[in-house]
Scaffold this motif. Structure first.
Motif, PDB file in Angstrom:
ATOM      1  N   ARG A 144       0.850  -1.205   0.000  1.00  0.00           N
ATOM      2  CA  ARG A 144       0.000   0.000   0.000  1.00  0.00           C
ATOM      3  C   ARG A 144       0.875   1.240   0.000  1.00  0.00           C
ATOM      4  N   ARG A 145       1.890   1.245   0.836  1.00  0.00           N
ATOM      5  CA  ARG A 145       2.789   2.410   0.897  1.00  0.00           C
ATOM      6  C   ARG A 145       3.541   2.604  -0.411  1.00  0.00           C
ATOM      7  N   GLY A 146       3.737   1.518  -1.138  1.00  0.00           N
ATOM      8  CA  GLY A 146       4.427   1.602  -2.425  1.00  0.00           C
ATOM      9  C   GLY A 146       3.490   1.729  -3.606  1.00  0.00           C
ATOM     10  N   TRP A 147       2.194   1.920  -3.336  1.00  0.00           N
ATOM     11  CA  TRP A 147       1.172   2.061  -4.386  1.00  0.00           C
ATOM     12  C   TRP A 147       1.190   0.856  -5.318  1.00  0.00           C
ATOM     13  N   ASN A 148       1.374  -0.316  -4.767  1.00  0.00           N
ATOM     14  CA  ASN A 148       1.508  -1.529  -5.568  1.00  0.00           C
ATOM     15  C   ASN A 148       0.339  -2.470  -5.284  1.00  0.00           C
ATOM     16  N   TRP A 149      -0.851  -2.099  -5.753  1.00  0.00           N
ATOM     17  CA  TRP A 149      -2.055  -2.887  -5.469  1.00  0.00           C
ATOM     18  C   TRP A 149      -1.996  -4.259  -6.120  1.00  0.00           C
ATOM     19  N   GLY A 150      -1.362  -4.377  -7.281  1.00  0.00           N
ATOM     20  CA  GLY A 150      -1.272  -5.671  -7.966  1.00  0.00           C
ATOM     21  C   GLY A 150      -0.512  -6.694  -7.144  1.00  0.00           C
ATOM     22  N   HIS A 151       0.603  -6.274  -6.576  1.00  0.00           N
ATOM     23  CA  HIS A 151       1.398  -7.189  -5.750  1.00  0.00           C
ATOM     24  C   HIS A 151       0.642  -7.526  -4.467  1.00  0.00           C
ATOM     25  N   ALA A 152      -0.064  -6.533  -3.924  1.00  0.00           N
ATOM     26  CA  ALA A 152      -0.855  -6.781  -2.711  1.00  0.00           C
ATOM     27  C   ALA A 152      -1.911  -7.850  -2.970  1.00  0.00           C
ATOM     28  N   LEU A 153      -2.567  -7.784  -4.117  1.00  0.00           N
ATOM     29  CA  LEU A 153      -3.586  -8.787  -4.442  1.00  0.00           C
ATOM     30  C   LEU A 153      -2.966 -10.162  -4.671  1.00  0.00           C
ATOM     31  N   ILE A 165      -8.178  -3.915   0.860  1.00  0.00           N
ATOM     32  CA  ILE A 165      -9.183  -2.978   0.367  1.00  0.00           C
ATOM     33  C   ILE A 165      -8.578  -1.581   0.246  1.00  0.00           C
ATOM     34  N   SER A 166      -7.850  -1.140   1.260  1.00  0.00           N
ATOM     35  CA  SER A 166      -7.204   0.183   1.232  1.00  0.00           C
ATOM     36  C   SER A 166      -6.224   0.299   0.077  1.00  0.00           C
ATOM     37  N   THR A 167      -5.438  -0.749  -0.130  1.00  0.00           N
ATOM     38  CA  THR A 167      -4.445  -0.733  -1.203  1.00  0.00           C
ATOM     39  C   THR A 167      -5.127  -0.600  -2.561  1.00  0.00           C
ATOM     40  N   CYS A 168      -6.197  -1.347  -2.766  1.00  0.00           N
ATOM     41  CA  CYS A 168      -6.927  -1.256  -4.036  1.00  0.00           C
ATOM     42  C   CYS A 168      -7.595   0.105  -4.192  1.00  0.00           C
ATOM     43  N   THR A 169      -8.173   0.602  -3.113  1.00  0.00           N
ATOM     44  CA  THR A 169      -8.818   1.918  -3.163  1.00  0.00           C
ATOM     45  C   THR A 169      -7.798   3.000  -3.506  1.00  0.00           C
ATOM     46  N   ASP A 170      -6.649   2.979  -2.849  1.00  0.00           N
ATOM     47  CA  ASP A 170      -5.599   3.958  -3.126  1.00  0.00           C
ATOM     48  C   ASP A 170      -5.090   3.852  -4.560  1.00  0.00           C
ATOM     49  N   GLY A 171      -5.169   2.649  -5.119  1.00  0.00           N
ATOM     50  CA  GLY A 171      -4.734   2.425  -6.498  1.00  0.00           C
ATOM     51  C   GLY A 171      -5.852   2.616  -7.515  1.00  0.00           C
ATOM     52  N   SER A 172      -6.952   3.257  -7.103  1.00  0.00           N
ATOM     53  CA  SER A 172      -8.110   3.517  -7.979  1.00  0.00           C
ATOM     54  C   SER A 172      -8.735   2.242  -8.522  1.00  0.00           C
ATOM     55  N   GLN A 173      -8.665   1.191  -7.743  1.00  0.00           N
ATOM     56  CA  GLN A 173      -9.258  -0.095  -8.124  1.00  0.00           C
ATOM     57  C   GLN A 173     -10.498  -0.345  -7.262  1.00  0.00           C
ATOM     58  N   TRP A 174     -11.457   0.575  -7.341  1.00  0.00           N
ATOM     59  CA  TRP A 174     -12.623   0.515  -6.458  1.00  0.00           C
ATOM     60  C   TRP A 174     -13.432  -0.762  -6.636  1.00  0.00           C
ATOM     61  N   GLU A 175     -13.501  -1.288  -7.873  1.00  0.00           N
ATOM     62  CA  GLU A 175     -14.256  -2.529  -8.087  1.00  0.00           C
ATOM     63  C   GLU A 175     -13.631  -3.688  -7.316  1.00  0.00           C
ATOM     64  N   THR A 180     -13.977   0.817   2.680  1.00  0.00           N
ATOM     65  CA  THR A 180     -14.889   0.400   1.614  1.00  0.00           C
ATOM     66  C   THR A 180     -15.775   1.574   1.188  1.00  0.00           C
ATOM     67  N   ILE A 181     -16.222   2.363   2.142  1.00  0.00           N
ATOM     68  CA  ILE A 181     -16.974   3.580   1.805  1.00  0.00           C
ATOM     69  C   ILE A 181     -16.114   4.507   0.958  1.00  0.00           C
ATOM     70  N   SER A 182     -14.845   4.596   1.303  1.00  0.00           N
ATOM     71  CA  SER A 182     -13.906   5.423   0.537  1.00  0.00           C
ATOM     72  C   SER A 182     -13.806   4.926  -0.911  1.00  0.00           C
ATOM     73  N   ALA A 183     -13.847   3.613  -1.094  1.00  0.00           N
ATOM     74  CA  ALA A 183     -13.819   3.048  -2.461  1.00  0.00           C
ATOM     75  C   ALA A 183     -15.061   3.495  -3.229  1.00  0.00           C
ATOM     76  N   CYS A 184     -16.202   3.503  -2.550  1.00  0.00           N
ATOM     77  CA  CYS A 184     -17.451   3.940  -3.205  1.00  0.00           C
ATOM     78  C   CYS A 184     -17.376   5.408  -3.598  1.00  0.00           C
ATOM     79  N   GLU A 185     -16.736   6.191  -2.758  1.00  0.00           N
ATOM     80  CA  GLU A 185     -16.580   7.617  -3.008  1.00  0.00           C
ATOM     81  C   GLU A 185     -15.753   7.867  -4.270  1.00  0.00           C
ATOM     82  N   ARG A 186     -14.790   7.014  -4.527  1.00  0.00           N
ATOM     83  CA  ARG A 186     -13.877   7.214  -5.669  1.00  0.00           C
ATOM     84  C   ARG A 186     -14.419   6.651  -6.969  1.00  0.00           C
ATOM     85  N   ARG A 187     -15.536   6.016  -6.877  1.00  0.00           N
ATOM     86  CA  ARG A 187     -16.158   5.386  -8.045  1.00  0.00           C
ATOM     87  C   ARG A 187     -16.498   6.397  -9.094  1.00  0.00           C
TER      88      ARG A 187
END
Length: 140
Positions: free
Chosen positions: A68-77, A99-109, A133-140
């Motif tokens: 998450r700190r490295g903005w690496n949502w793919g590796h996190a998943l 969830i936070s890592t994906c949200t920060d990476g604009s991967q709300w889905e 998760t609410i934050s992910a909805c906000e970025r949708r």
């Protein structure tokens, strides 16, 4: 810097032929993550695998946090999937970090999918998991 000290102590363990374990590596990994040295944290996690040290939930949670700190949502998943396919327990922190890592990476889905999986697996919800998760909805 304390993260450097932690890495030096791990190196000393190896030099003195003291076997590192999931706790010593996870603690050093946490020190790197907190210092923003996410790449070092990922290297330590790789070292765990190479040394056949079985990571536990806290170790996975720490390395997902490093992603998450490295903005690496793919590796996190990828780590999340590896964790799900192993005997290691996925807990509230695991899901919240992913969830936070994906949200920060604009991967709300993906964030919403992870939350649905969390509910399906009856993992305990907390304020953090719901807020991210609410934050992910906000970025949708």
């Amino acid at each position: 810097e304390m993260w450097l000290e932690a890495l030096q102590l791990l190196s000393l363990m190896a030099q003195r032929r003291v076997q590192s374990n999931a706790i010593s590596c996870s603690t050093a990994l946490t020190a790197c993550t907190r210092a923003g040295e996410w790449q070092k944290a990922l290297q330590l996690f790789s070292m765990l695998e190479q040394n056949r040290v079985e990571p536990h939930t806290i170790t996975f949670n720490n390395v997902i946090s490093a992603c998450r700190r490295g903005w690496n949502w793919g590796h996190a998943l990828s780590l999340f999937s590896a964790m799900a396919n192993s005997e290691v327990e996925l807990d509230t922190i695991t899901f919240s970090n992913a969830i936070s890592t994906c949200t920060d990476g604009s991967q709300w889905e993906k964030s919403l999918h992870l939350f649905a999986e969390m509910m399906q697996n009856e993992v305990r919800l907390d304020t953090i998991s719901i807020n991210v998760t609410i934050s992910a909805c906000e970025r949708r």
